[in-house]
Structures are given as structure tokens and as C-alpha cells.
Motif scaffolding. Structure first.
Motif, short mmCIF file in Angstrom:
data_model
loop_
_atom_site.label_atom_id
_atom_site.label_comp_id
_atom_site.label_asym_id
_atom_site.label_seq_id
_atom_site.Cartn_x
_atom_site.Cartn_y
_atom_site.Cartn_z
N SER A 117 7.55 4.18 3.67
CA SER A 117 8.37 5.45 2.92
C SER A 117 9.51 4.62 2.02
CB SER A 117 9.16 6.16 4.03
OG SER A 117 9.83 5.51 4.75
N LEU A 163 7.61 4.08 -1.28
CA LEU A 163 7.11 5.19 -2.13
C LEU A 163 8.16 6.09 -2.54
CD1 LEU A 163 4.36 6.61 0.56
CD2 LEU A 163 4.27 5.06 -1.47
N HIS A 164 9.31 5.60 -2.79
CA HIS A 164 10.37 6.14 -3.55
C HIS A 164 9.94 6.16 -5.10
CE1 HIS A 164 13.12 7.40 -0.34
NE2 HIS A 164 13.13 6.14 0.17
N GLY A 165 9.26 5.21 -5.38
CA GLY A 165 8.93 4.89 -6.92
C GLY A 165 7.67 4.08 -7.18
N ASP A 166 7.15 4.14 -8.18
CA ASP A 166 5.72 3.39 -8.35
C ASP A 166 6.29 1.93 -8.60
OD1 ASP A 166 4.91 5.89 -8.76
OD2 ASP A 166 4.09 6.00 -10.80
N THR A 167 7.38 1.61 -8.80
CA THR A 167 7.74 0.19 -9.20
C THR A 167 7.76 -0.63 -7.81
OG1 THR A 167 9.34 0.64 -11.24
CG2 THR A 167 9.55 -1.48 -10.04
N PHE A 168 8.52 0.02 -6.81
CA PHE A 168 8.34 -0.77 -5.60
C PHE A 168 7.10 -0.84 -4.96
CE2 PHE A 168 12.81 1.25 -5.26
CZ PHE A 168 13.48 0.15 -5.48
N HIS A 188 4.19 -0.98 -6.38
CA HIS A 188 3.42 -2.05 -7.30
C HIS A 188 3.94 -3.31 -7.16
CE1 HIS A 188 1.05 -3.26 -11.06
NE2 HIS A 188 2.20 -3.88 -11.13
N THR A 225 -1.36 2.07 -0.75
CA THR A 225 -0.87 1.78 -1.97
C THR A 225 -1.20 1.17 -2.98
OG1 THR A 225 0.13 -0.21 -1.20
CG2 THR A 225 1.47 1.98 -0.57
N TYR A 236 -1.43 2.69 -6.49
CA TYR A 236 -0.33 2.29 -7.44
C TYR A 236 -0.78 0.99 -8.14
CZ TYR A 236 2.75 5.55 -5.17
OH TYR A 236 3.33 6.61 -4.51
#
Length: 265
Positions: A72, A75-80, A82, A148, A152
């Protein structure tokens, strides 16, 4: 009046660095065994999923934290997500290779031990991969986790049905974590800087990545830690031997022992 003559202190023995060509062949052979051995466990899909359900149920029975709590965070943003996938795909082999090269050049005695430990741990892991094929949590619907890498990117795995280059049912133990922990332990033991304990950030970050990307269960990392602990217990740095013929003199010791004596002074 004759001055008393004290025996001269023993001089540090020369560090014996293993022959480079032999070491390259040994490490290359270890890598080939690692890659080819994983292929032997392919085709055990049903057993791998049965084992995955057992591992998942066991983790819940012993109240291990859910892998989803780590995912979790990614999954706050695509950057993390990736960045975590990139770390998983690109750091594992280069970091371990750089660790071995540095030890070979700067700490030969520690290099010999580290190479032996990595070889023993990898061999034992491959046996477990064959005996206990295990689907990773990203494949298990019961976990509710996201793959992920596929969502992503980047991904090092293709669809399990068509991926003939890797064995995706070799989750336990996690060599990603086991090798990362060995890198940290090896550098902490081989160096004396005050900041050497920061090397533990590498296995810690690796642990968060392998769990957060749903490539491994907590138990995969625990099993890798147990294997490394056993290897560290069995495989020691050689000990110095001292003769009783004269004070301050050292006996003849094998090459690895001479390396230890030189490195320890």
C-alpha cells in the motif's frame, strides 16, 4: 655489556589473492548453475500454487504482518511502484558482483569466505526451489495483491506459460534478500568505518521491495536468513596457527590463513 636481543615481531604474512581466471570461472559457473537450476523446477504449477496457499495460511496463523501493508505504501503513486520494480530488476546482480569485486581487490581473505557462503546458500536455495516450488504472492488471488511489475513496469518476467528463461515458482527462499543480507554482513565484517552499519539499509530496502512488489512472502526472507545464518556458522575465516618452537614466531599456514593474518593486522 651486551644488550639483550629481543625476538623481532612477526611480520604480517602476504595476502594471498586467488587467481583471477579461476575466480571468474567459478563465479560464472555459479551463475550458470543458478540460472539453469531454476529451470528444473518449471512445470510444477499445481504444486506451486498449493504450496503458496499453505505459506499464506501459515503467515496468517502466526500473525505475520500482511504483505499488503507494505504494498500500500508503493501504490500511492506510479513513481514509487516504478522505482521499486526498477530496484528489483536492476540492483540484485550488480550489487552482489560489485561486492565480490571489491572484496577480491581489497579483502582477499574475506572474499574467499564470501564466495563460499554465497555458493553454499545459492546451492541450498536451488534444492529448496526444486523440492518446494512456490508461486509468488502476485500470482495468488487470495492475497489480493497487485503485480506491480506488470501494472507499472518494468518487469523482468513474462507470462508464466510462455516465460522459458526464468522459474517464477522459485519464491522460497528469496535469494534477492539472502544475497543482499550477505552483502551487508560481508561489508560490515570486512570494514572498520563507523558508518559500516548503514550497509544494512541494502537488505532492508530489498526486503521492502520484494514484499511490496508481491514477488515474495515474508517467509521467503525468513528462510533466506536462516540459510545465510547456517552458512555463516559453518564457513569461517581461516584461523592463524602459532608454533611453540619460539616466542613471536608464526607457523606455516595455508594461503587463506595467511590472507587472514595479513588482513587482521
Amino acid at each position: 655489556m651486551n644488550a639483550r636481543t629481543e625476538p623481532e615481531p612477526a611480520q604480517p604474512a602476504a595476502i594471498a589473492r586467488p587467481p583471477l581466471v579461476r575466480e571468474l570461472l567459478l563465479v560464472a559457473g555459479l551463475f550458470l548453475v543458478y540460472k539453469s537450476g531454476r529451470q528444473l523446477a518449471t512445470g510444477h504449477t499445481d504444486e506451486a500454487f498449493r504450496n503458496a496457499h499453505r505459506v499464506w495460511d501459515l503467515e496468517r496463523a502466526v500473525h505475520l504482518p500482511g504483505e499488503g501493508s507494505v504494498q500500500s505504501l508503493l501504490l500511492h503513486g506510479d513513481t514509487f511502484a516504478h522505482l521499486a520494480n526498477t530496484y528489483y530488476a536492476t540492483v540484485h546482480f550488480p550489487a552482489t558482483a560489485a561486492f565480490l569485486v571489491w572484496l577480491y581487490l581489497r579483502r582477499p581473505a574475506h572474499y574467499v569466505r564470501a564466495r563460499r557462503i554465497l555458493a553454499a546458500m545459492t546451492t541450498a536455495a536451488l534444492v529448496l526451489h526444486l523440492v518446494v516450488p512456490l508461486a509468488p504472492p502476485r500470482m495468488l488471488a487470495a492475497t489480493g495483491l497487485v503485480d506491480t511489475a506488470r501494472t507499472y513496469g518494468p518487469s523482468v518476467y513474462g507470462p508464466p506459460q510462455s516465460d522459458h528463461l526464468t522459474n517464477q515458482f522459485a519464491a522460497m527462499p528469496s535469494l534477492h534478500f539472502g544475497w543482499a543480507l550477505m552483502v551487508a554482513v560481508g561489508l560490515i565484517v570486512a570494514t572498520r568505518s563507523r558508518g559500516r552499519w548503514l550497509w544494512l539499509l541494502h537488505p532492508l530496502l530489498t526486503l521492502l521491495v520484494i514484499v511490496g512488489t508481491a514477488n515474495h512472502y515474508w517467509l521467503d526472507a525468513i528462510a533466506a536468513t536462516a540459510l545465510l545464518g547456517a552458512a555463516l556458522t559453518v564457513i569461517h575465516l581461516p584461523h592463524r596457527t602459532v608454533t611453540t618452537a619460539g616466542r613471536g614466531q608464526e607457523g606455516l599456514v595455508p594461503a587463506d590463513d595467511r590472507a587472514l593474518v595479513g588482513a587482521g593486522r
